[in-house]
Scaffold this motif. Structure first.
Motif, PDB file in Angstrom:
ATOM      1  N   PRO A 190       0.801  -1.220   0.000  1.00 13.62           N
ATOM      2  CA  PRO A 190       0.000   0.000   0.000  1.00 13.62           C
ATOM      3  C   PRO A 190       0.839   1.277   0.000  1.00 13.62           C
ATOM      4  N   PHE A 191       0.222   2.350  -0.370  1.00 11.97           N
ATOM      5  CA  PHE A 191       0.800   3.684  -0.278  1.00 11.97           C
ATOM      6  C   PHE A 191       1.233   3.965   1.159  1.00 11.97           C
ATOM      7  N   GLY A 192       2.407   4.564   1.322  1.00 17.00           N
ATOM      8  CA  GLY A 192       2.886   4.905   2.661  1.00 17.00           C
ATOM      9  C   GLY A 192       3.514   3.769   3.426  1.00 17.00           C
ATOM     10  N   TYR A 193       3.673   2.618   2.760  1.00 20.07           N
ATOM     11  CA  TYR A 193       4.161   1.403   3.430  1.00 20.07           C
ATOM     12  C   TYR A 193       5.678   1.309   3.363  1.00 20.07           C
ATOM     13  N   GLY A 194       6.285   0.797   4.428  1.00 23.75           N
ATOM     14  CA  GLY A 194       7.713   0.526   4.456  1.00 23.75           C
ATOM     15  C   GLY A 194       8.101  -0.053   5.800  1.00 23.75           C
ATOM     16  N   LEU A 195       8.921  -1.098   5.779  1.00 25.67           N
ATOM     17  CA  LEU A 195       9.358  -1.771   7.001  1.00 25.67           C
ATOM     18  C   LEU A 195      10.656  -1.178   7.525  1.00 25.67           C
ATOM     19  N   SER A 196      11.054  -1.662   8.706  1.00 26.25           N
ATOM     20  CA  SER A 196      12.247  -1.184   9.394  1.00 26.25           C
ATOM     21  C   SER A 196      12.948  -2.364  10.037  1.00 26.25           C
ATOM     22  N   TYR A 197      14.175  -2.160  10.490  1.00 22.71           N
ATOM     23  CA  TYR A 197      14.879  -3.181  11.269  1.00 22.71           C
ATOM     24  C   TYR A 197      14.526  -3.102  12.751  1.00 22.71           C
ATOM     25  N   THR A 198      13.663  -2.144  13.089  1.00 19.73           N
ATOM     26  CA  THR A 198      13.166  -2.059  14.456  1.00 19.73           C
ATOM     27  C   THR A 198      11.642  -2.038  14.418  1.00 19.73           C
ATOM     28  N   THR A 199      11.007  -1.884  15.562  1.00 22.05           N
ATOM     29  CA  THR A 199       9.543  -1.867  15.641  1.00 22.05           C
ATOM     30  C   THR A 199       9.081  -0.619  16.395  1.00 22.05           C
ATOM     31  N   TYR A 200       7.833  -0.225  16.104  1.00 25.44           N
ATOM     32  CA  TYR A 200       7.289   0.985  16.718  1.00 25.44           C
ATOM     33  C   TYR A 200       5.911   0.695  17.297  1.00 25.44           C
ATOM     34  N   LYS A 201       5.628   1.405  18.390  1.00 26.41           N
ATOM     35  CA  LYS A 201       4.311   1.285  19.006  1.00 26.41           C
ATOM     36  C   LYS A 201       3.685   2.668  19.116  1.00 26.41           C
ATOM     37  N   TYR A 202       2.410   2.773  18.714  1.00 21.77           N
ATOM     38  CA  TYR A 202       1.670   4.030  18.733  1.00 21.77           C
ATOM     39  C   TYR A 202       0.739   4.050  19.945  1.00 21.77           C
ATOM     40  N   SER A 203       0.666   5.177  20.621  1.00 26.23           N
ATOM     41  CA  SER A 203      -0.295   5.337  21.711  1.00 26.23           C
ATOM     42  C   SER A 203      -1.671   5.680  21.136  1.00 26.23           C
ATOM     43  N   LYS A 204      -2.647   5.720  21.982  1.00 24.37           N
ATOM     44  CA  LYS A 204      -3.968   6.170  21.561  1.00 24.37           C
ATOM     45  C   LYS A 204      -3.926   7.678  21.305  1.00 24.37           C
ATOM     46  N   PRO A 205      -4.386   8.148  20.155  1.00 23.41           N
ATOM     47  CA  PRO A 205      -4.334   9.587  19.864  1.00 23.41           C
ATOM     48  C   PRO A 205      -5.309  10.375  20.725  1.00 23.41           C
ATOM     49  N   VAL A 206      -4.956  11.632  20.950  1.00 20.86           N
ATOM     50  CA  VAL A 206      -5.783  12.521  21.775  1.00 20.86           C
ATOM     51  C   VAL A 206      -6.146  13.758  20.963  1.00 20.86           C
ATOM     52  N   LEU A 207      -7.443  14.046  20.878  1.00 21.92           N
ATOM     53  CA  LEU A 207      -7.938  15.247  20.200  1.00 21.92           C
ATOM     54  C   LEU A 207      -8.023  16.406  21.185  1.00 21.92           C
ATOM     55  N   SER A 208      -7.756  17.609  20.686  1.00 20.86           N
ATOM     56  CA  SER A 208      -7.882  18.785  21.548  1.00 20.86           C
ATOM     57  C   SER A 208      -9.333  19.114  21.848  1.00 20.86           C
ATOM     58  N   ALA A 209     -10.245  18.664  21.000  1.00 23.48           N
ATOM     59  CA  ALA A 209     -11.679  18.863  21.212  1.00 23.48           C
ATOM     60  C   ALA A 209     -12.426  17.863  20.347  1.00 23.48           C
ATOM     61  N   LYS A 210     -13.671  17.612  20.694  1.00 25.76           N
ATOM     62  CA  LYS A 210     -14.492  16.676  19.930  1.00 25.76           C
ATOM     63  C   LYS A 210     -15.282  17.369  18.838  1.00 25.76           C
ATOM     64  N   GLN A 211     -15.235  18.706  18.877  1.00 25.12           N
ATOM     65  CA  GLN A 211     -16.005  19.465  17.885  1.00 25.12           C
ATOM     66  C   GLN A 211     -15.139  20.565  17.291  1.00 25.12           C
ATOM     67  N   MET A 212     -15.294  20.775  15.994  1.00 20.82           N
ATOM     68  CA  MET A 212     -14.527  21.797  15.284  1.00 20.82           C
ATOM     69  C   MET A 212     -15.510  22.711  14.579  1.00 20.82           C
ATOM     70  N   ASN A 213     -15.488  23.969  14.948  1.00 14.61           N
ATOM     71  CA  ASN A 213     -16.384  24.936  14.339  1.00 14.61           C
ATOM     72  C   ASN A 213     -15.727  25.600  13.137  1.00 14.61           C
ATOM     73  N   GLU A 214     -16.534  26.188  12.290  1.00 18.46           N
ATOM     74  CA  GLU A 214     -16.029  26.857  11.090  1.00 18.46           C
ATOM     75  C   GLU A 214     -15.004  27.932  11.472  1.00 18.46           C
ATOM     76  N   GLY A 215     -13.874  27.904  10.810  1.00 14.32           N
ATOM     77  CA  GLY A 215     -12.817  28.881  11.075  1.00 14.32           C
ATOM     78  C   GLY A 215     -11.860  28.482  12.172  1.00 14.32           C
ATOM     79  N   GLU A 216     -12.127  27.375  12.871  1.00 13.87           N
ATOM     80  CA  GLU A 216     -11.269  26.918  13.952  1.00 13.87           C
ATOM     81  C   GLU A 216     -10.369  25.779  13.479  1.00 13.87           C
ATOM     82  N   THR A 217      -9.441  25.384  14.336  1.00 11.49           N
ATOM     83  CA  THR A 217      -8.592  24.227  14.066  1.00 11.49           C
ATOM     84  C   THR A 217      -8.680  23.262  15.239  1.00 11.49           C
ATOM     85  N   LEU A 218      -8.306  22.026  14.965  1.00 16.53           N
ATOM     86  CA  LEU A 218      -8.174  21.007  15.999  1.00 16.53           C
ATOM     87  C   LEU A 218      -6.743  20.496  15.978  1.00 16.53           C
TER      88      LEU A 218
END
Length: 740
Positions: free
Chosen positions: A614-642
Motif C-alpha cells: 500500500p501507499f505509505g508502506y515501508g518496514l524497518s529493522y526495528t519496531t514501533y508502538k503508537y499510543s492512543k491519539p488525543v484530540l484537543s476537542a471533539k467538535q470543530m467549528n467553522e474557522g477553527e482548528t483542531l
C-alpha cells in the motif's frame, strides 16, 4: 564565466547608449535596490515593440534572448530535476563535449518522495541549485509534480508519487532552496501529462473535481507556497486544447485564481498555434519544429509560433498590446530574478556536501518491502559483516550506470558508485558477481534485441553460482531504456523485462536465501512475491547510490522509506486500467480519466481492493508502538482548528525513523469521497526505547472537497474520522470529531 563578461559588455553598451541620449543617471531597471515591479515597468517603457516580443522565443536549444540594447541578458536553461545536464550544443541536440560539465547525480524524485522528509527536499534543492548556479544556468527544468496514475508511465521516476498532498509538501522546500541561488525552478509538466504514449497530442478528458483535487494541488503549492518563478507547459491536450497554451489552465487558474507572476515556458516543441500561444498564457517558446529530443528542422527561430508571426499579428491589431506587455513583463521579471540578480551566490559543483545530500536522500528513500525469517533462521537483512562466506550478487543493475538514458534526465556524472562497488567495500572477495540477464544499451524509440543463446548463458551461469553461494542478492528491476523508465514512451508491460522473472525462479530453486532489490521508478509485477523472503524497493539512487544501498542492506542505516505510490497486484487492479483502454491509454486521440478522484490508495480503500503493497508502506529493522491519539476537542467549528496528538515509541533494539501519517475521512457527503485522504505526516527519529509525541493540526481546508457544481471548495458539516497510520492500509488508531 562567459555570461558575466557578456553581461558586462551589454551593460556597457546600454550605459553608452543612454549617455548619448544625455541620460547619465543609472536607469531604474538596472538598479537592483529598486523594487522588482518598478524595474520591470521602467524597462518595459524603454523597449520597442520588437524588443518586447523577441524574448518570448528561443535563440538556441536552451537559451532565450533578453534585450541587448538595454543591457538585459539572455536566459540559460538546463535539464533536469535530478542533476544539471551536460552542456548541449547551441543549435543541435549533440553534447558539446565539455570537460567541466560533470555533475552530482541526485536520486530520482520518486526516491525523494519515498523519504517523506521535507527537510531532505530542502537539502536536495539547495545542492542542485548550487550546481545549476555554478554552471551559470538561470532556469532549472524541474521538479516534476505530475501525479502517478499508472505504473506504465515512462516518466513516473521523475515525479513525486500518487498523492497531491505528499507531492505538494515535498516540492515546496525543493523550489525554495533552488531559487535562493538565483536559479528559477521550472515546475513541470503543467498539466495532466500522466503518460508518455502519444504525449504530443493525446486529449485528456477530466472532471473539474479531479483536476482541482488530484492533478493541480502540487502546482498550486509550488506557486502560492513555493513562490516558483517558472512553470513548464505540457505536451498533451486538455479538453481539446494544447496544455502549453490553454485558456483554463494558464489564464483562468494559474495566472488568475493563483496569482502566478512568473513565466510559462513550453516543453520543447509543445507549442502549436500563434494566436493561442499569444492569448492563452504562453510566455517563452522553446524547441519548436523538433520533437523535443532528437530531430532538427529547416526552420529558423524566427519561424517559431511566437516569432515573426506573433509580431505580425500584434502589428495588425489581432493581439492586444496589454497581452504583449504582460508577456514581456513576465520574461523581464524572470531575468531580473535570475540572470540580472547581482545578489545571488556563486554556487558550487560536485562537492562533498552535495554527495552527502544525495546519500541522505538515497538512504532515507529506500523502502524495505518484505523481510521474513525463514524456518529456524533470522531475517536475511541486515547482513552482518561475517555472516556469510560467499555472497552472490546477480543482475545487470548491479553494475549499470543508471544515470545514462531516460531522455532529458540523462546525466554526465563526476562519480559513479554501483551497487556492486558498494557491496564490495563491505565484503571484499567474498562477493561473486553474475550478470544474470542482459538489458542492452539505452536506446530511443526501440529495444536492443538480445539473442536467446546469450539469455540462456547468462541465466545458467547465475543459477550455477547461486547453488554454491550462502546468500544471493538479486539487483534487477527496470532501467532507463526506452519502454521502461524513459521519456518518450510508456512501459509495454507491468512485468519485469529481460526474463528476470524466470531468472528469479531459477535462483530460488537452488537457493532460498534470496534478497530481491528492485531498482525502478515504478511498481512492477511480482509473481514470485510469496517465495522471495526479502524484497527491497530501490530507486535510481544517483552518484553515490551504491554506497547508500550497501549501507541499508548491511544495517549501517536502518531503512525508513515509505512508498509514495500503491503497488497493485496486477495491472487491472489499478484504477486507470480498470475502466479499459479509453481510460488508459486512450484511443490515440482522446482518453477519459474514468476513475475521476479515486487515484491510488483512494481507489484501493474505497473499492476495497487489496494492493500488493500500500501507499505509505515501508518496514524497518526495528519496531514501533503508537499510543492512543488525543484530540484537543471533539467538535470543530467553522474557522477553527483542531489538534491531534499521538506518542510513538521505538520498541526494538536499533535506532530508526518512522513516518506517522494522518488521514481524514468524511463519514457522509453529498458527493462521493474517498474513504480517507492524506492530510499530514511527520518523520520522527527514535533511539531504542525512546518515545516522542507528535502533534498534527487539522484545519478546515483539510475537510474540504471541490464541488464542481458550485466551482468552490466546501467542507460540509458532519462527522469526520482522523486516522493515525503507518501506511494507508495500516491504521493504528482512529478518533472521531464533528465539524459544524
Amino acid at each position: 564565466m562567459k555570461k558575466t563578461f557578456i553581461f558586462i559588455g551589454l551593460l556597457s553598451i546600454a550605459c553608452a547608449s543612454l549617455h548619448a541620449q544625455n541620460k547619465t543617471d543609472i536607469p531604474v531597471y538596472l538598479d537592483d535596490k529598486q523594487p522588482l515591479e518598478v524595474r520591470v515597468q521602467d524597462a518595459l517603457k524603454r523597449m520597442t515593440l520588437e524588443e518586447k516580443t523577441r524574448p518570448s522565443y528561443a535563440q538556441g536549444k536552451f537559451s532565450s534572448p533578453g534585450c541587448p540594447r538595454l543591457g538585459i541578458p539572455e536566459l540559460w536553461m538546463s535539464d533536469g530535476p535530478h542533476g544539471v545536464r551536460a552542456e548541449i550544443n547551441w543549435n543541435d541536440w549533440g553534447y558539446a563535449g565539455w570537460t567541466s560539465d560533470s555533475c552530482t547525480a541526485f536520486p530520482a524524485l520518486t526516491c525523494l518522495a519515498a523519504s517523506w522528509n521535507p527537510d531532505l527536499a530542502a537539502k536536495y534543492g539547495k545542492a542542485i541549485g548550487e550546481e545549476a548556479r555554478y554552471r551559470e544556468k538561470d532556469v532549472l527544468l524541474g521538479p516534476g509534480v505530475n501525479i502517478y496514475r499508472t505504473p506504465l508511465n515512462g516518466r513516473n521516476f521523475e515525479y513525486l508519487g500518487e498523492d497531491p498532498y505528499l507531492a505538494s509538501e515535498m516540492c515546496v522546500p525543493y523550489i525554495q532552496e533552488v531559487q535562493k541561488n538565483g536559479v528559477a525552478a521550472c515546475v513541470k509538466h503543467y498539466a495532466l501529462n500522466n503518460q508518455e504514449l502519444w504525449r504530443g497530442h493525446i486529449d485528456v478528458q477530466v472532471s473539474d473535481r479531479a483536476l482541482y483535487e488530484i492533478y493541480l494541488p502540487a502546482f498550486k503549492a509550488a506557486v502560492q507556497r513555493g513562490g516558483v518563478w517558472s512553470i513548464m507547459g505540457a505536451y498533451n491536450k486538455v479538453r481539446g486544447m494544447h496544455a502549453t497554451h490553454h485558456k483554463l489552465l494558464n489564464n483562468d487558474i494559474l495566472k488568475g485564481e493563483w496569482g502566478f507572476d512568473g513565466c510559462v515556458i513550453t516543453d520543447w516543441g509543445a507549442a502549436h498555434d500563434t494566436y493561442e500561444a499569444a492569448m492563452y498564457g504562453l510566455d517563452i517558446e522553446m524547441g519548436s519544429y523538433t520533437n523535443g529530443l532528437t530531430s532538427e528542422s529547416e526552420f529558423g527561430y524566427d519561424d517559431y509560433y511566437l516569432g515573426k508571426n506573433y509580431l505580425k499579428m500584434v502589428k495588425e491589431g489581432k493581439i492586444p498590446m496589454e497581452v504583449v506587455n504582460d508577456k514581456a513583463a513576465r520574461v523581464l521579471r524572470l531575468i531580473f530574478r535570475t540572470a540580472m540578480n547581482r545578489q545571488k551566490p556563486f554556487g558550487s559543483m560536485t562537492n562533498e556536501a552535495h554527495e552527502q545530500a544525495a546519500y541522505q536522500v538515497a538512504t532515507e528513500g529506500i523502502v524495505l518491502l518484505k523481510n521474513e525469517a525463514a524456518k529456524k533462521q533470522p531475517a536475511l537483512l541486515p547482513v552482518a559483516p561475517d555472516q556469510y562466506k560467499q555472497i552472490l550478487v546477480v543482475g545487470d543493475n548491479a553494475t549499470r550506470n543508471l544515470m545514462l538514458g531516460g531522455g532529458s534526465s540523462e546525466l554526465k556524472v563526476k562519480k559513479f558508485i554501483s551497487p556492486l562497488d558498494g557491496l564490495k567495500k563491505y565484503f571484499g572477495n567474498r562477493i561473486v558477481y553474475a550478470q544474470g540477464y542482459a538489458a542492452g544499451r539505452p536506446m530511443y524509440g526501440r529495444e536492443e534485441k538480445i539473442s536467446q543463446a546469450k539469455v540462456d548463458s547468462l541465466r545458467n551461469d547465475a543459477v550455477e553460482k547461486a547453488a554454491k553461494a550462502d546468500l544471493v542478492i538479486f539487483i534487477g528491476g527496470l532501467n532507463k531504456n526506452h519502454f521502461q523508465d524513459c521519456e518518450g514512451g510508456d512501459r509495454l508491460s507491468y512485468e519485469l523485462p529481460f526474463g528476470q522473472n524466470e531468472l528469479i525462479e531459477g535462483l530460488l530453486k537452488v537457493n532460498k536465501n534470496l534478497v530481491a532489490v528492485i531498482v525502478s521508478g515504478n511498481a512492477v509485477e511480482m509473481p514470485w512475491v510469496k517465495e522471495v523472503p526479502t524484497i527491497v524497493q530501490s530507486w535510481y539512487l544517483g552518484s553515490v547510490g551504491g554506497d547508500a544501498l550497501a549501507d541499508v542492506l548491511t544495517g549501517k542505516v536502518n531503512p525508513s522509506g515509505k512508498l509514495p505510490f500503491s503497488y497493485p497486484v496486477k495491472l487491472k487492479d489499478c484504477p486507470a486500467h480498470f475502466y479499459g483502454e479509453m481510460s488508459y491509454p486512450g484511443d490515440s486521440i482522446k482518453q477519459e480519466y474514468k476513475e475521476d478522484i479515486l487515484v491510488g490508495y483512494r481507489w484501493y480503500d474505497t473499492k476495497k481492493i487489496k494492493p500488493l503493497f500500500p501507499f505509505g508502506y515501508g518496514l524497518s529493522y526495528t519496531t514501533y508502538k503508537y499510543s492512543k491519539p488525543v484530540l484537543s476537542a471533539k467538535q470543530m467549528n467553522e474557522g477553527e482548528t483542531l489538534s491531534v496528538s499521538v506518542k510513538v515509541k521505538n520498541t526494538g533494539t536499533v535506532a530508526g525513523k518512522e513516518t506517522v501519517q494522518l488521514y481524514i475521512g468524511d463519514e457522509k457527503c453529498s458527493l462521493l469521497r474517498p474513504q480517507k485522504e492524506l492530510k499530514g505526516f511527520q518523520k520522527v527519529s527514535l533511539q531504542p526505547g525512546e518515545e516522542k509525541e507528535i502533534t498534527f493540526t487539522i484545519k478546515p481546508e483539510d475537510l474540504q472537497f471541490f464541488d464542481d457544481r458550485k466551482h468552490e471548495w466546501i467542507a460540509e458539516p458532519g462527522k469526520f474520522k482522523a486516522y493515525i497510520s503507518s501506511s494507508s492500509a495500516d491504521t493504528q488508531n482512529i478518533v472521531e470529531f464533528e465539524y459544524k
